[in-house]
Scaffold this motif. Structure first.
Motif, mmCIF file in Angstrom:
data_model
loop_
_atom_site.group_PDB
_atom_site.id
_atom_site.type_symbol
_atom_site.label_atom_id
_atom_site.label_comp_id
_atom_site.label_asym_id
_atom_site.label_seq_id
_atom_site.Cartn_x
_atom_site.Cartn_y
_atom_site.Cartn_z
ATOM 1 N N ASN A 73 -2.770 13.307 -2.324
ATOM 2 C CA ASN A 73 -3.201 12.069 -1.713
ATOM 3 C C ASN A 73 -2.111 11.538 -0.775
ATOM 4 O O ASN A 73 -1.044 11.137 -1.227
ATOM 5 N N ALA A 75 -1.944 8.782 0.781
ATOM 6 C CA ALA A 75 -1.671 7.360 0.556
ATOM 7 C C ALA A 75 -0.642 7.142 -0.534
ATOM 8 O O ALA A 75 -0.028 6.084 -0.618
ATOM 9 N N LEU A 80 3.104 5.496 3.428
ATOM 10 C CA LEU A 80 1.752 5.837 3.865
ATOM 11 C C LEU A 80 0.664 5.064 3.105
ATOM 12 O O LEU A 80 -0.515 5.349 3.242
ATOM 13 N N ASP A 81 1.100 4.104 2.330
ATOM 14 C CA ASP A 81 0.103 3.290 1.627
ATOM 15 C C ASP A 81 -0.635 2.399 2.642
ATOM 16 O O ASP A 81 -0.159 2.177 3.741
ATOM 17 N N LYS A 82 -1.786 1.955 2.270
ATOM 18 C CA LYS A 82 -2.658 1.181 3.170
ATOM 19 C C LYS A 82 -1.963 -0.065 3.729
ATOM 20 O O LYS A 82 -2.029 -0.341 4.920
ATOM 21 N N GLU A 83 -1.253 -0.780 2.886
ATOM 22 C CA GLU A 83 -0.616 -2.027 3.307
ATOM 23 C C GLU A 83 0.475 -1.758 4.370
ATOM 24 O O GLU A 83 0.578 -2.496 5.335
ATOM 25 N N THR A 84 1.259 -0.716 4.172
ATOM 26 C CA THR A 84 2.332 -0.408 5.120
ATOM 27 C C THR A 84 1.758 0.024 6.470
ATOM 28 O O THR A 84 2.247 -0.401 7.518
ATOM 29 N N LEU A 85 0.739 0.852 6.450
ATOM 30 C CA LEU A 85 0.169 1.351 7.703
ATOM 31 C C LEU A 85 -0.606 0.292 8.472
ATOM 32 O O LEU A 85 -0.709 0.370 9.694
ATOM 33 N N GLN A 86 -1.116 -0.727 7.773
ATOM 34 C CA GLN A 86 -1.838 -1.800 8.490
ATOM 35 C C GLN A 86 -0.854 -2.620 9.274
ATOM 36 O O GLN A 86 -1.076 -3.129 10.286
#
Length: 86
Positions: A73, A75, A80-86
């Motif tokens: 995965n 993420a 590469l987690d969702k919060e960092t990439l946003q």
């Protein structure tokens, strides 16, 4: 800069190619020039990609993806987690 040097080389090689392409005896020269144009275009694209990703703060994400390949995965990887990439 890499970008200006690559664009200059592409233009020079393309001009030379256009000059010699009508001559059958220059077939190998044309192939060599096309290969050089392609190599310079790849170098330019890589430099531009790095610049864009760096400006968007995504260069480290690309490095992490390349290092870890398609295993597991993405993420779950650091950065590469969702919060960092946003």
């Amino acid at each position: 800069s890499v970008e200006l040097g690559s664009v200059f080389l592409i233009n020079c090689f393309a001009l030379l190619r256009d000059v010699v392409v009508p001559y059958e005896f220059a077939e190998e020269v044309v192939k060599d020039l096309v290969a050089r144009i392609d190599a310079a275009a790849v170098k330019l694209a890589e430099a531009e990609t790095k610049t864009i990703l760096t400006r968007a703060n995504l260069q480290q994400a690309l490095v992490a993806l390349k290092q870890n390949g398609q295993r597991g995965n993405a993420a779950a990887l650091p950065g590469l987690d969702k919060e960092t990439l946003q």
